[in-house]
Design an enzyme around this catalytic site. Structure first.
Site, PDB file in Angstrom:
ATOM      1  N   LYS A  41       0.837  -1.105  -0.071  1.00 52.63           N
ATOM      2  CA  LYS A  41      -0.093  -0.051  -0.205  1.00 52.63           C
ATOM      3  C   LYS A  41       0.770   1.490  -0.119  1.00 52.63           C
ATOM      4  O   LYS A  41       0.332   2.419  -0.611  1.00 52.63           O
ATOM      5  CB  LYS A  41      -0.862  -0.019   1.280  1.00 52.63           C
ATOM      6  CG  LYS A  41      -1.671  -1.122   1.519  1.00 52.63           C
ATOM      7  CD  LYS A  41      -2.345  -0.993   2.857  1.00 52.63           C
ATOM      8  CE  LYS A  41      -3.330  -2.191   3.300  1.00 52.63           C
ATOM      9  NZ  LYS A  41      -3.942  -1.903   4.753  1.00 52.63           N
ATOM     10  N   GLY A  42       2.324   1.209   0.573  1.00 50.33           N
ATOM     11  CA  GLY A  42       3.056   2.275   0.637  1.00 50.33           C
ATOM     12  C   GLY A  42       3.188   3.171  -0.583  1.00 50.33           C
ATOM     13  O   GLY A  42       3.358   4.547  -0.382  1.00 50.33           O
ATOM     14  N   GLU A  96       7.746   1.768  -6.292  1.00 55.82           N
ATOM     15  CA  GLU A  96       8.005   1.388  -5.133  1.00 55.82           C
ATOM     16  C   GLU A  96       8.228   2.597  -4.035  1.00 55.82           C
ATOM     17  O   GLU A  96       8.747   3.740  -4.480  1.00 55.82           O
ATOM     18  CB  GLU A  96       9.276   0.575  -4.993  1.00 55.82           C
ATOM     19  CG  GLU A  96       9.402  -0.917  -5.124  1.00 55.82           C
ATOM     20  CD  GLU A  96       8.977  -1.531  -3.906  1.00 55.82           C
ATOM     21  OE1 GLU A  96       8.045  -0.748  -3.011  1.00 55.82           O
ATOM     22  OE2 GLU A  96       9.059  -2.766  -3.627  1.00 55.82           O
ATOM     23  N   ASP A  97       7.539   2.421  -2.837  1.00 48.74           N
ATOM     24  CA  ASP A  97       7.764   3.626  -1.853  1.00 48.74           C
ATOM     25  C   ASP A  97       9.360   3.508  -1.394  1.00 48.74           C
ATOM     26  O   ASP A  97      10.010   4.651  -1.464  1.00 48.74           O
ATOM     27  CB  ASP A  97       6.889   3.407  -0.564  1.00 48.74           C
ATOM     28  CG  ASP A  97       6.870   2.134   0.106  1.00 48.74           C
ATOM     29  OD1 ASP A  97       7.758   0.968  -0.851  1.00 48.74           O
ATOM     30  OD2 ASP A  97       6.072   1.775   0.859  1.00 48.74           O
ATOM     31  N   LYS A 128      17.333   2.479   0.535  1.00 43.90           N
ATOM     32  CA  LYS A 128      18.163   2.410   1.511  1.00 43.90           C
ATOM     33  C   LYS A 128      19.169   1.474   1.281  1.00 43.90           C
ATOM     34  O   LYS A 128      18.894   0.163   1.752  1.00 43.90           O
ATOM     35  CB  LYS A 128      17.412   2.006   2.853  1.00 43.90           C
ATOM     36  CG  LYS A 128      16.496   3.131   3.583  1.00 43.90           C
ATOM     37  CD  LYS A 128      16.213   2.609   5.104  1.00 43.90           C
ATOM     38  CE  LYS A 128      14.989   1.281   4.996  1.00 43.90           C
ATOM     39  NZ  LYS A 128      14.340   1.427   6.402  1.00 43.90           N
ATOM     40  N   VAL A 150      11.320   5.100   8.215  1.00 44.78           N
ATOM     41  CA  VAL A 150      10.597   6.133   7.961  1.00 44.78           C
ATOM     42  C   VAL A 150       9.115   5.585   7.813  1.00 44.78           C
ATOM     43  O   VAL A 150       8.581   4.709   7.584  1.00 44.78           O
ATOM     44  CB  VAL A 150      11.355   6.729   6.554  1.00 44.78           C
ATOM     45  CG1 VAL A 150      12.724   7.039   7.003  1.00 44.78           C
ATOM     46  CG2 VAL A 150      11.496   5.835   5.530  1.00 44.78           C
ATOM     47  N   ASP A 156       4.130   3.400   6.527  1.00 52.08           N
ATOM     48  CA  ASP A 156       3.563   3.004   7.689  1.00 52.08           C
ATOM     49  C   ASP A 156       4.610   2.415   8.624  1.00 52.08           C
ATOM     50  O   ASP A 156       5.457   1.644   8.305  1.00 52.08           O
ATOM     51  CB  ASP A 156       2.331   2.118   7.353  1.00 52.08           C
ATOM     52  CG  ASP A 156       2.891   0.856   7.258  1.00 52.08           C
ATOM     53  OD1 ASP A 156       3.744   0.429   6.188  1.00 52.08           O
ATOM     54  OD2 ASP A 156       2.210  -0.154   7.837  1.00 52.08           O
ATOM     55  N   ARG A 162       0.603   6.940   7.484  1.00 52.35           N
ATOM     56  CA  ARG A 162       0.466   6.947   6.252  1.00 52.35           C
ATOM     57  C   ARG A 162       0.099   8.366   5.722  1.00 52.35           C
ATOM     58  O   ARG A 162       0.618   8.858   4.785  1.00 52.35           O
ATOM     59  CB  ARG A 162      -0.191   5.910   5.364  1.00 52.35           C
ATOM     60  CG  ARG A 162       0.157   4.574   5.877  1.00 52.35           C
ATOM     61  CD  ARG A 162      -0.637   3.500   4.707  1.00 52.35           C
ATOM     62  NE  ARG A 162      -0.525   2.144   5.063  1.00 52.35           N
ATOM     63  CZ  ARG A 162       0.309   1.402   4.629  1.00 52.35           C
ATOM     64  NH1 ARG A 162       1.315   1.790   3.924  1.00 52.35           N
ATOM     65  NH2 ARG A 162       0.236  -0.143   4.983  1.00 52.35           N
TER      66      ARG A 162
HETATM   67  P1  IMP Z   1      12.263  -4.843   1.316  1.00 51.03           P
HETATM   68  O1  IMP Z   1      11.526  -6.034   0.637  1.00 51.03           O
HETATM   69  O2  IMP Z   1      13.100  -5.245   2.572  1.00 51.03           O
HETATM   70  O3  IMP Z   1      13.268  -3.977   0.103  1.00 51.03           O
HETATM   71  O4  IMP Z   1      11.116  -3.785   1.628  1.00 51.03           O
HETATM   72  C1  IMP Z   1      10.317  -3.545   1.038  1.00 51.03           C
HETATM   73  C2  IMP Z   1       9.065  -3.095   1.566  1.00 51.03           C
HETATM   74  O5  IMP Z   1       9.133  -2.911   3.192  1.00 51.03           O
HETATM   75  C3  IMP Z   1       8.691  -1.449   1.078  1.00 51.03           C
HETATM   76  O6  IMP Z   1       8.023  -1.511   0.053  1.00 51.03           O
HETATM   77  C4  IMP Z   1       8.063  -1.171   2.553  1.00 51.03           C
HETATM   78  O7  IMP Z   1       6.537  -1.169   2.522  1.00 51.03           O
HETATM   79  C5  IMP Z   1       8.456  -1.656   3.712  1.00 51.03           C
HETATM   80  N1  IMP Z   1       9.545  -1.034   4.199  1.00 51.03           N
HETATM   81  C6  IMP Z   1      10.881  -0.994   4.156  1.00 51.03           C
HETATM   82  N2  IMP Z   1      11.653  -0.054   4.783  1.00 51.03           N
HETATM   83  C7  IMP Z   1      10.731   0.850   5.438  1.00 51.03           C
HETATM   84  C8  IMP Z   1      10.648   1.819   6.092  1.00 51.03           C
HETATM   85  O8  IMP Z   1      11.638   2.417   6.531  1.00 51.03           O
HETATM   86  N3  IMP Z   1       9.428   2.304   6.408  1.00 51.03           N
HETATM   87  C9  IMP Z   1       8.243   1.689   6.090  1.00 51.03           C
HETATM   88  N4  IMP Z   1       8.357   0.672   5.568  1.00 51.03           N
HETATM   89  C10 IMP Z   1       9.437   0.135   5.121  1.00 51.03           C
HETATM   90 MG    MG Z   2       4.766  -1.394   4.614  1.00 49.38          MG
END
Ligand code: IMP
Ligand code: MG
Length: 180
Positions: A41-42, A96-97, A128, A150, A156, A162
């Site tokens: 949803k982000g 992607e957020d 990140k 964040v 969220d 959000r």
């Molecule tokens: P990844 O699979 O670890 O790259 O994470 C992806 C998803 O995790 C993102 O699309 C976010 O929804 C969530 N996420 C990762 N880091 C954060 C953060 O710092 N704040 C909020 N959501 C995060």
């Molecule tokens: Mg999330």
């Protein structure tokens, strides 16, 4: 545990970042039909702002992947929503957020590539890279940030924050020491 938020990216800085990304994407995809694949949803707020600045014919698709429980990556990615129409032969831009470990995006890219798209690229608002476990680089990245959790502008913590128009670092304050 007491949570507090510290301002990290202002609303005006976000506007500048989104406009810049839109400009670059407009140059890259000029005259083509672009299928956004918005990661729920982000990314909804980012995608809504971004797509209104895109000039080409844009189609909207959603995907939902679960990889997080609170602030901890669970390591596994599960799709709970997939696009209704085929992406075969389409130009796909994953929106992607945030790219964190990269697991979610890697799983999404694998799924999209199995659809035989004409092309696939990744646009993320935040990156990140310090926490990456998958070898993955966004084609379009708005802002590289250090390893903070964040919230705001769609992002969220357990569904909270959000709606905030800016982006904040979420911090856990140490328990207040009780008077002796
Ligand atoms: P990844 O699979 O670890 O790259 O994470 C992806 C998803 O995790 C993102 O699309 C976010 O929804 C969530 N996420 C990762 N880091 C954060 C953060 O710092 N704040 C909020 N959501 C995060
Ligand atoms: Mg999330």
């Amino acid at each position: 545990m007491h949570l507090s938020v510290k301002p990290l990216v202002s609303a005006s800085a976000i506007r500048r970042i989104v406009s810049h990304l839109a400009h670059v994407i407009n140059c890259e995809y000029e005259g083509r039909e672009l299928h956004l694949l918005v990661v729920l949803k982000g990314s909804v707020i980012f995608a809504a702002d971004l797509m209104r600045q895109l000039d080409m014919d844009v189609r909207l698709n959603f995907i939902r992947a679960r990889s997080y429980d609170g602030r901890t990556s669970t390591g596994s990615v599960e799709f709970t929503l997939l696009p209704e129409s085929s992406l075969q032969g389409k130009h796909v831009l994953v929106v992607e957020d945030i790219l964190d470990t990269g697991r979610t995006c890697a799983a999404i890219l694998k799924w999209v590539r199995a659809q035989s798209p004409a092309s696939v690229a990744v646009c993320t608002l935040l990156d990140k890279p310090e926490r990456r476990v998958k070898r993955l680089k966004a084609d379009y990245a708005g802002l590289v940030i250090p390893d903070h959790f964040v919230v705001g502008y769609g992002l969220d913590y357990n569904e909270r924050y959000r709606r905030l128009p800016e982006i904040y670092a979420l911090e856990c304050d140490p328990p207040k020491s009780s008077p002796a």
